[in-house]
Write a protein that holds these residues in place. Structure first.
Motif, PDB file in Angstrom:
ATOM      1  N   LYS A  19       0.810  -1.220   0.000  1.00  0.00           N
ATOM      2  CA  LYS A  19       0.000   0.000   0.000  1.00  0.00           C
ATOM      3  C   LYS A  19       0.845   1.273   0.000  1.00  0.00           C
ATOM      4  O   LYS A  19       0.302   2.374  -0.067  1.00  0.00           O
ATOM      5  CB  LYS A  19      -0.977  -0.009   1.174  1.00  0.00           C
ATOM      6  N   ILE A  20       2.148   1.115   0.084  1.00  0.00           N
ATOM      7  CA  ILE A  20       3.047   2.259  -0.106  1.00  0.00           C
ATOM      8  C   ILE A  20       3.401   2.291  -1.588  1.00  0.00           C
ATOM      9  O   ILE A  20       4.051   1.374  -2.107  1.00  0.00           O
ATOM     10  CB  ILE A  20       4.312   2.139   0.756  1.00  0.00           C
ATOM     11  N   ILE A  21       2.977   3.340  -2.279  1.00  0.00           N
ATOM     12  CA  ILE A  21       3.156   3.436  -3.722  1.00  0.00           C
ATOM     13  C   ILE A  21       4.356   4.320  -4.042  1.00  0.00           C
ATOM     14  O   ILE A  21       4.457   5.454  -3.546  1.00  0.00           O
ATOM     15  CB  ILE A  21       1.895   4.015  -4.404  1.00  0.00           C
ATOM     16  N   THR A  22       5.261   3.810  -4.862  1.00  0.00           N
ATOM     17  CA  THR A  22       6.380   4.604  -5.356  1.00  0.00           C
ATOM     18  C   THR A  22       6.477   4.405  -6.864  1.00  0.00           C
ATOM     19  O   THR A  22       5.988   3.406  -7.406  1.00  0.00           O
ATOM     20  CB  THR A  22       7.711   4.182  -4.705  1.00  0.00           C
ATOM     21  N   THR A  23       7.119   5.355  -7.536  1.00  0.00           N
ATOM     22  CA  THR A  23       7.269   5.259  -8.981  1.00  0.00           C
ATOM     23  C   THR A  23       8.722   5.478  -9.385  1.00  0.00           C
ATOM     24  O   THR A  23       9.491   6.121  -8.659  1.00  0.00           O
ATOM     25  CB  THR A  23       6.395   6.288  -9.709  1.00  0.00           C
ATOM     26  N   HIS A  24       9.082   4.943 -10.541  1.00  0.00           N
ATOM     27  CA  HIS A  24      10.389   5.201 -11.153  1.00  0.00           C
ATOM     28  C   HIS A  24      10.153   5.409 -12.635  1.00  0.00           C
ATOM     29  O   HIS A  24       9.559   4.558 -13.305  1.00  0.00           O
ATOM     30  CB  HIS A  24      11.340   4.021 -10.909  1.00  0.00           C
ATOM     31  N   ASN A  25      10.598   6.559 -13.158  1.00  0.00           N
ATOM     32  CA  ASN A  25      10.327   6.920 -14.554  1.00  0.00           C
ATOM     33  C   ASN A  25       8.834   6.857 -14.865  1.00  0.00           C
ATOM     34  O   ASN A  25       8.420   6.363 -15.922  1.00  0.00           O
ATOM     35  CB  ASN A  25      11.116   6.024 -15.510  1.00  0.00           C
ATOM     36  N   ASN A  26       8.045   7.350 -13.904  1.00  0.00           N
ATOM     37  CA  ASN A  26       6.586   7.430 -14.053  1.00  0.00           C
ATOM     38  C   ASN A  26       5.893   6.068 -14.125  1.00  0.00           C
ATOM     39  O   ASN A  26       4.740   5.978 -14.536  1.00  0.00           O
ATOM     40  CB  ASN A  26       6.210   8.254 -15.291  1.00  0.00           C
ATOM     41  N   VAL A  27       6.580   5.027 -13.724  1.00  0.00           N
ATOM     42  CA  VAL A  27       6.008   3.677 -13.674  1.00  0.00           C
ATOM     43  C   VAL A  27       5.929   3.234 -12.220  1.00  0.00           C
ATOM     44  O   VAL A  27       6.917   3.363 -11.473  1.00  0.00           O
ATOM     45  CB  VAL A  27       6.849   2.673 -14.489  1.00  0.00           C
ATOM     46  N   THR A  28       4.778   2.722 -11.805  1.00  0.00           N
ATOM     47  CA  THR A  28       4.623   2.243 -10.434  1.00  0.00           C
ATOM     48  C   THR A  28       5.544   1.053 -10.180  1.00  0.00           C
ATOM     49  O   THR A  28       5.588   0.113 -10.977  1.00  0.00           O
ATOM     50  CB  THR A  28       3.164   1.840 -10.165  1.00  0.00           C
ATOM     51  N   GLN A  29       6.265   1.107  -9.081  1.00  0.00           N
ATOM     52  CA  GLN A  29       7.230   0.049  -8.768  1.00  0.00           C
ATOM     53  C   GLN A  29       6.559  -1.125  -8.061  1.00  0.00           C
ATOM     54  O   GLN A  29       5.583  -0.955  -7.321  1.00  0.00           O
ATOM     55  CB  GLN A  29       8.341   0.607  -7.868  1.00  0.00           C
ATOM     56  N   ASP A  30       7.125  -2.304  -8.281  1.00  0.00           N
ATOM     57  CA  ASP A  30       6.704  -3.488  -7.534  1.00  0.00           C
ATOM     58  C   ASP A  30       7.251  -3.401  -6.120  1.00  0.00           C
ATOM     59  O   ASP A  30       8.342  -2.855  -5.884  1.00  0.00           O
ATOM     60  CB  ASP A  30       7.232  -4.759  -8.203  1.00  0.00           C
ATOM     61  N   VAL A  31       6.501  -3.962  -5.173  1.00  0.00           N
ATOM     62  CA  VAL A  31       7.021  -4.017  -3.799  1.00  0.00           C
ATOM     63  C   VAL A  31       8.216  -4.951  -3.755  1.00  0.00           C
ATOM     64  O   VAL A  31       8.329  -5.888  -4.559  1.00  0.00           O
ATOM     65  CB  VAL A  31       5.937  -4.476  -2.803  1.00  0.00           C
ATOM     66  N   TRP A  32       9.115  -4.699  -2.801  1.00  0.00           N
ATOM     67  CA  TRP A  32      10.297  -5.559  -2.670  1.00  0.00           C
ATOM     68  C   TRP A  32      10.849  -5.436  -1.262  1.00  0.00           C
ATOM     69  O   TRP A  32      11.027  -4.326  -0.761  1.00  0.00           O
ATOM     70  CB  TRP A  32      11.391  -5.169  -3.662  1.00  0.00           C
ATOM     71  N   ARG A  33      11.081  -6.565  -0.629  1.00  0.00           N
ATOM     72  CA  ARG A  33      11.726  -6.561   0.684  1.00  0.00           C
ATOM     73  C   ARG A  33      12.929  -7.489   0.636  1.00  0.00           C
ATOM     74  O   ARG A  33      12.780  -8.692   0.431  1.00  0.00           O
ATOM     75  CB  ARG A  33      10.770  -7.001   1.786  1.00  0.00           C
ATOM     76  N   PRO A  34      14.140  -6.949   0.821  1.00  0.00           N
ATOM     77  CA  PRO A  34      15.337  -7.795   0.853  1.00  0.00           C
ATOM     78  C   PRO A  34      15.241  -8.859   1.939  1.00  0.00           C
ATOM     79  O   PRO A  34      14.560  -8.677   2.954  1.00  0.00           O
ATOM     80  CB  PRO A  34      16.460  -6.794   1.159  1.00  0.00           C
ATOM     81  N   LYS A  35      15.943  -9.956   1.710  1.00  0.00           N
ATOM     82  CA  LYS A  35      15.906 -11.064   2.672  1.00  0.00           C
ATOM     83  C   LYS A  35      16.636 -10.725   3.971  1.00  0.00           C
ATOM     84  O   LYS A  35      16.254 -11.176   5.048  1.00  0.00           O
ATOM     85  CB  LYS A  35      16.507 -12.319   2.037  1.00  0.00           C
ATOM     86  N   TYR A  36      17.721  -9.967   3.860  1.00  0.00           N
ATOM     87  CA  TYR A  36      18.531  -9.653   5.041  1.00  0.00           C
ATOM     88  C   TYR A  36      19.011  -8.201   4.995  1.00  0.00           C
ATOM     89  O   TYR A  36      19.274  -7.648   3.924  1.00  0.00           O
ATOM     90  CB  TYR A  36      19.774 -10.548   5.120  1.00  0.00           C
ATOM     91  N   VAL A  37      19.136  -7.617   6.182  1.00  0.00           N
ATOM     92  CA  VAL A  37      19.820  -6.342   6.367  1.00  0.00           C
ATOM     93  C   VAL A  37      20.932  -6.566   7.379  1.00  0.00           C
ATOM     94  O   VAL A  37      20.666  -7.029   8.497  1.00  0.00           O
ATOM     95  CB  VAL A  37      18.874  -5.242   6.893  1.00  0.00           C
ATOM     96  N   PHE A  38      22.156  -6.242   6.991  1.00  0.00           N
ATOM     97  CA  PHE A  38      23.295  -6.392   7.885  1.00  0.00           C
ATOM     98  C   PHE A  38      23.962  -5.035   8.089  1.00  0.00           C
ATOM     99  O   PHE A  38      24.142  -4.271   7.139  1.00  0.00           O
ATOM    100  CB  PHE A  38      24.320  -7.375   7.316  1.00  0.00           C
ATOM    101  N   HIS A  39      24.350  -4.763   9.337  1.00  0.00           N
ATOM    102  CA  HIS A  39      25.112  -3.555   9.654  1.00  0.00           C
ATOM    103  C   HIS A  39      26.600  -3.866   9.589  1.00  0.00           C
ATOM    104  O   HIS A  39      27.061  -4.853  10.181  1.00  0.00           O
ATOM    105  CB  HIS A  39      24.801  -3.075  11.078  1.00  0.00           C
ATOM    106  N   TYR A  40      27.345  -3.042   8.891  1.00  0.00           N
ATOM    107  CA  TYR A  40      28.796  -3.180   8.965  1.00  0.00           C
ATOM    108  C   TYR A  40      29.302  -2.414  10.195  1.00  0.00           C
ATOM    109  O   TYR A  40      28.582  -1.595  10.783  1.00  0.00           O
ATOM    110  CB  TYR A  40      29.486  -2.719   7.683  1.00  0.00           C
ATOM    111  N   ILE A  41      30.521  -2.695  10.589  1.00  0.00           N
ATOM    112  CA  ILE A  41      31.114  -2.101  11.787  1.00  0.00           C
ATOM    113  C   ILE A  41      32.022  -0.955  11.369  1.00  0.00           C
ATOM    114  O   ILE A  41      32.815  -1.096  10.433  1.00  0.00           O
ATOM    115  CB  ILE A  41      31.888  -3.162  12.593  1.00  0.00           C
ATOM    116  N   GLN A  42      31.917   0.180  12.068  1.00  0.00           N
ATOM    117  CA  GLN A  42      32.681   1.359  11.680  1.00  0.00           C
ATOM    118  C   GLN A  42      33.720   1.739  12.727  1.00  0.00           C
ATOM    119  O   GLN A  42      34.472   0.867  13.169  1.00  0.00           O
ATOM    120  CB  GLN A  42      31.704   2.491  11.342  1.00  0.00           C
TER     121      GLN A  42
END
Length: 242
Positions: A130-153
């Motif tokens: 239900k969150i709508i975003t567009t790229h080049n005036n085309v509605t984007q497909d939803v996408w959720r990455p499998k993992y988010v990792f933090h690197y160490i700084q």
């Protein structure tokens, strides 16, 4: 272009310092990799947005990145709010990465922790239809990455897992040194900063050595996961001397 791994950094050089070796290892393994810099680092004491842009492009070639973009958010002042989250969601949906790497959850520079929270929240929201975003005036497909990792700084945080970067450590350092205005350079007439001393570059090597020693290799990079990591078999573990 669909990417396998997309790394976000609050500033140009965050990624090179903290997970550049891992990105290059994955590229060698046949993965498509990219970097999104949130800001131009315009508040940095040394250099300018223009020089940082050239340096980031040079580093991207060394790391063999498939994609590098700069969102030009306000250095020091970007927020984890709806407007910024929508920018990140659009990028995630554009490249559809399986894995996202992002800043340390807590660090010396306040932009790092703030950037980490912005990315983590945006990754979740990117999967809501239900969150709508567009790229080049085309509605984007939803996408959720499998993992988010933090690197160490800069601040040492205990990693959940380590990646052996021994065979690409020289290229990692080369990518860091591509930022000639930021790190030690006796030929520059610029104010001395926390990261421009020779000791700082030594600390990058020492950190990688310390992490490598933990798993019996010469150099490694560490990552933190908010999600439990699973393996299909014990064969997934790195071979270590007992």
């Amino acid at each position: 272009m669909k990417l396998d791994i997309l790394a976000f950094g609050a500033h140009p050089d965050d990624v090179e310092l903290s997970c550049g070796g891992t990105l290059l290892i994955e590229k060698i393994n046949g993965k498509k990799t990219g970097v999104i810099d949130l800001t131009q680092g315009e508040l940095g004491t040394r250099g300018t947005p223009e020089t940082r842009k050239k340096e980031a492009a040079a580093a991207a070639k060394i790391l063999q990145l498939d994609v590098r973009e700069n969102l030009e958010l306000a250095d020091g002042f970007f927020q984890n709010d709806e407007a910024h989250q929508r920018k990140i969601i659009a990028v995630i949906r554009k490249y559809q990465p399986e894995i996202v790497l992002c800043n340390a959850p807590d660090d010396r520079h306040p932009d790092h922790g703030k950037g980490a929270r912005l990315i983590v929240d945006s990754v979740f929201l990117s999967g809501l239809r239900k969150i709508i975003t567009t790229h080049n005036n085309v509605t984007q497909d939803v996408w959720r990455p499998k993992y988010v990792f933090h690197y160490i700084q800069d601040k040492y945080l205990a990693p959940n897992f380590l990646i052996d970067i021994t065979k690409v450590m020289d290229k990692k350092i080369e990518s860091v040194k591509a930022y000639g205005t930021q790190f030690h350079n006796p030929d520059l007439d610029e104010p001395q900063t926390y990261i421009s001393t020779p000791d700082f570059m030594d600390s990058v090597l020492y950190r990688a050595k310390m992490l490598g020693k933990m798993i019996g290799v010469t150099y490694a990079e560490g990552f933190i996961s908010n999600k439990m990591i699973g393996f299909e078999s014990f064969d997934s573990f790195i071979k270590q001397n007992t």
